[in-house]
Write a protein that holds these residues in place. Structure first.
Motif, PDB file in Angstrom:
ATOM      1  N   ARG A 156       0.827  -1.201   0.000  1.00  0.00           N
ATOM      2  CA  ARG A 156       0.000   0.000   0.000  1.00  0.00           C
ATOM      3  C   ARG A 156       0.869   1.263   0.000  1.00  0.00           C
ATOM      4  O   ARG A 156       0.554   2.241  -0.685  1.00  0.00           O
ATOM      5  CB  ARG A 156      -0.934  -0.013   1.222  1.00  0.00           C
ATOM      6  CG  ARG A 156      -1.938   1.149   1.229  1.00  0.00           C
ATOM      7  CD  ARG A 156      -2.827   1.114   2.447  1.00  0.00           C
ATOM      8  NE  ARG A 156      -3.711  -0.058   2.431  1.00  0.00           N
ATOM      9  CZ  ARG A 156      -3.566  -1.116   3.217  1.00  0.00           C
ATOM     10  NH1 ARG A 156      -2.567  -1.154   4.103  1.00  0.00           N
ATOM     11  NH2 ARG A 156      -4.400  -2.123   3.148  1.00  0.00           N
ATOM     12  N   ASN A 186       3.911   1.500  -1.210  1.00  0.00           N
ATOM     13  CA  ASN A 186       4.627   1.613  -2.482  1.00  0.00           C
ATOM     14  C   ASN A 186       3.744   2.136  -3.602  1.00  0.00           C
ATOM     15  O   ASN A 186       4.244   2.730  -4.564  1.00  0.00           O
ATOM     16  CB  ASN A 186       5.200   0.245  -2.873  1.00  0.00           C
ATOM     17  CG  ASN A 186       6.308  -0.194  -1.936  1.00  0.00           C
ATOM     18  OD1 ASN A 186       6.952   0.619  -1.282  1.00  0.00           O
ATOM     19  ND2 ASN A 186       6.545  -1.507  -1.867  1.00  0.00           N
ATOM     20  N   THR A 187       2.449   1.895  -3.511  1.00  0.00           N
ATOM     21  CA  THR A 187       1.525   2.349  -4.552  1.00  0.00           C
ATOM     22  C   THR A 187       0.841   3.651  -4.202  1.00  0.00           C
ATOM     23  O   THR A 187      -0.006   4.124  -4.977  1.00  0.00           O
ATOM     24  CB  THR A 187       0.456   1.266  -4.804  1.00  0.00           C
ATOM     25  OG1 THR A 187      -0.213   0.966  -3.569  1.00  0.00           O
ATOM     26  CG2 THR A 187       1.094  -0.013  -5.349  1.00  0.00           C
ATOM     27  N   ASP A 188       1.162   4.259  -3.085  1.00  0.00           N
ATOM     28  CA  ASP A 188       0.537   5.527  -2.704  1.00  0.00           C
ATOM     29  C   ASP A 188       1.040   6.636  -3.625  1.00  0.00           C
ATOM     30  O   ASP A 188       2.250   6.785  -3.863  1.00  0.00           O
ATOM     31  CB  ASP A 188       0.867   5.860  -1.249  1.00  0.00           C
ATOM     32  CG  ASP A 188       0.163   7.129  -0.789  1.00  0.00           C
ATOM     33  OD1 ASP A 188      -1.083   7.131  -0.742  1.00  0.00           O
ATOM     34  OD2 ASP A 188       0.878   8.107  -0.502  1.00  0.00           O
ATOM     35  N   GLU A 189       0.118   7.437  -4.156  1.00  0.00           N
ATOM     36  CA  GLU A 189       0.473   8.458  -5.130  1.00  0.00           C
ATOM     37  C   GLU A 189       1.345   9.545  -4.505  1.00  0.00           C
ATOM     38  O   GLU A 189       2.326   9.993  -5.112  1.00  0.00           O
ATOM     39  CB  GLU A 189      -0.792   9.072  -5.738  1.00  0.00           C
ATOM     40  CG  GLU A 189      -0.503  10.071  -6.856  1.00  0.00           C
ATOM     41  CD  GLU A 189      -1.778  10.594  -7.486  1.00  0.00           C
ATOM     42  OE1 GLU A 189      -1.657  11.444  -8.388  1.00  0.00           O
ATOM     43  OE2 GLU A 189      -2.873  10.153  -7.074  1.00  0.00           O
ATOM     44  N   ARG A 241       4.858   8.272  -4.036  1.00  0.00           N
ATOM     45  CA  ARG A 241       5.605   8.190  -5.291  1.00  0.00           C
ATOM     46  C   ARG A 241       6.045   9.567  -5.769  1.00  0.00           C
ATOM     47  O   ARG A 241       7.127   9.714  -6.334  1.00  0.00           O
ATOM     48  CB  ARG A 241       4.747   7.501  -6.359  1.00  0.00           C
ATOM     49  CG  ARG A 241       4.616   5.998  -6.110  1.00  0.00           C
ATOM     50  CD  ARG A 241       3.938   5.271  -7.258  1.00  0.00           C
ATOM     51  NE  ARG A 241       2.490   5.460  -7.208  1.00  0.00           N
ATOM     52  CZ  ARG A 241       1.813   6.171  -8.088  1.00  0.00           C
ATOM     53  NH1 ARG A 241       2.450   6.750  -9.092  1.00  0.00           N
ATOM     54  NH2 ARG A 241       0.510   6.302  -7.984  1.00  0.00           N
TER      55      ARG A 241
END
Length: 221
Positions: free
Chosen positions: A154, A156-159, A162
């Motif tokens: 979760r 790593n995929t958080d906008e 990133r």
């Protein structure tokens, strides 16, 4: 008489002690009596079954911390000493060790080393597909994932995370080269004319509005 015998034994023990001491000192100074006998070892490493050269095989001098590797055709050359132990190794083959003869009269020694394949038998693994696609989808959805791995995914995929990584991490070599090439291509494309300004670009205004809504321009505390 006993006194003379005792003195004789004492002299014999003293002579033996001096001899042992000299031998030990000589071994410490020169542990390898053939260390000054340099030999040029060269040859080829080949497979025992097909007689094909083994590329990138390791040729190591044991206990000396040095060695070399074979060429694409299995050829090698290295300087060694008489009495050295040479180990040949390569992935998929059994190791082979040879000893340089101590009574070698010449300063060159050639070998044709044959390597035997080392077969490793792995335990059998049976792969069984799911009976139907519906069962696979059901099992995939119901698969339990540990909380720590799920939380890591979760993050790593958080906008927002990133965006922070993109702004903070330095560009690698490929990104830097691509950026430079894009600048050169853009300069060559608009050579001889005035390049357009992004203030009149609707796409640039759309990106600016999206960034403003996300809060990219807020002052960070």
């Amino acid at each position: 008489m006993p006194m003379k015998r005792t003195l004789r034994y004492f002299l014999i023990i003293a002579v033996l002690g001096v001899s042992v001491h000299k031998t030990a000192v000589a071994q410490q100074i020169n542990p390898n009596p053939y260390r000054d006998s340099i030999v040029q070892l060269f040859g080829v490493v080949m497979t025992a079954d097909s007689l094909r050269g083994v590329p990138s095989a390791s040729v190591i001098v044991e206990g000396k911390g040095r060695g070399t590797i074979t060429s694409q055709d299995g050829v090698f050359s290295i300087a060694v000493l008489k009495g050295d132990r040479i180990t040949f190794s390569s992935i998929g083959f059994k190791d082979k060790t040879i000893v340089i003869p101590v009574d070698l009269k010449e300063n060159q020694y050639s070998v044709i080393q044959l390597m035997v394949s080392d077969t490793t038998y792995l335990p059998a693994t049976i792969l069984k597909p799911r009976p139907t696609r519906e069962q696979f989808e059901r099992d995939f959805v119901n698969n339990t994932v540990p909380d720590d791995l799920l939380e890591t995914a979760r993050k790593n995929t958080d906008e927002a995370q990133r965006r922070i990584l993109v702004n903070s991490l330095p560009a690698d070599g490929r990104e830097a080269v691509n950026f430079q090439l894009r600048q050169q291509a853009n300069k060559a494309y608009y050579s001889g004319q005035v390049p357009p300004m992004n203030i009149f670009n609707p796409a640039a205004w759309a990106d600016f509005i999206k960034a403003w809504k996300r809060g990219d321009f807020k002052r960070k505390k």
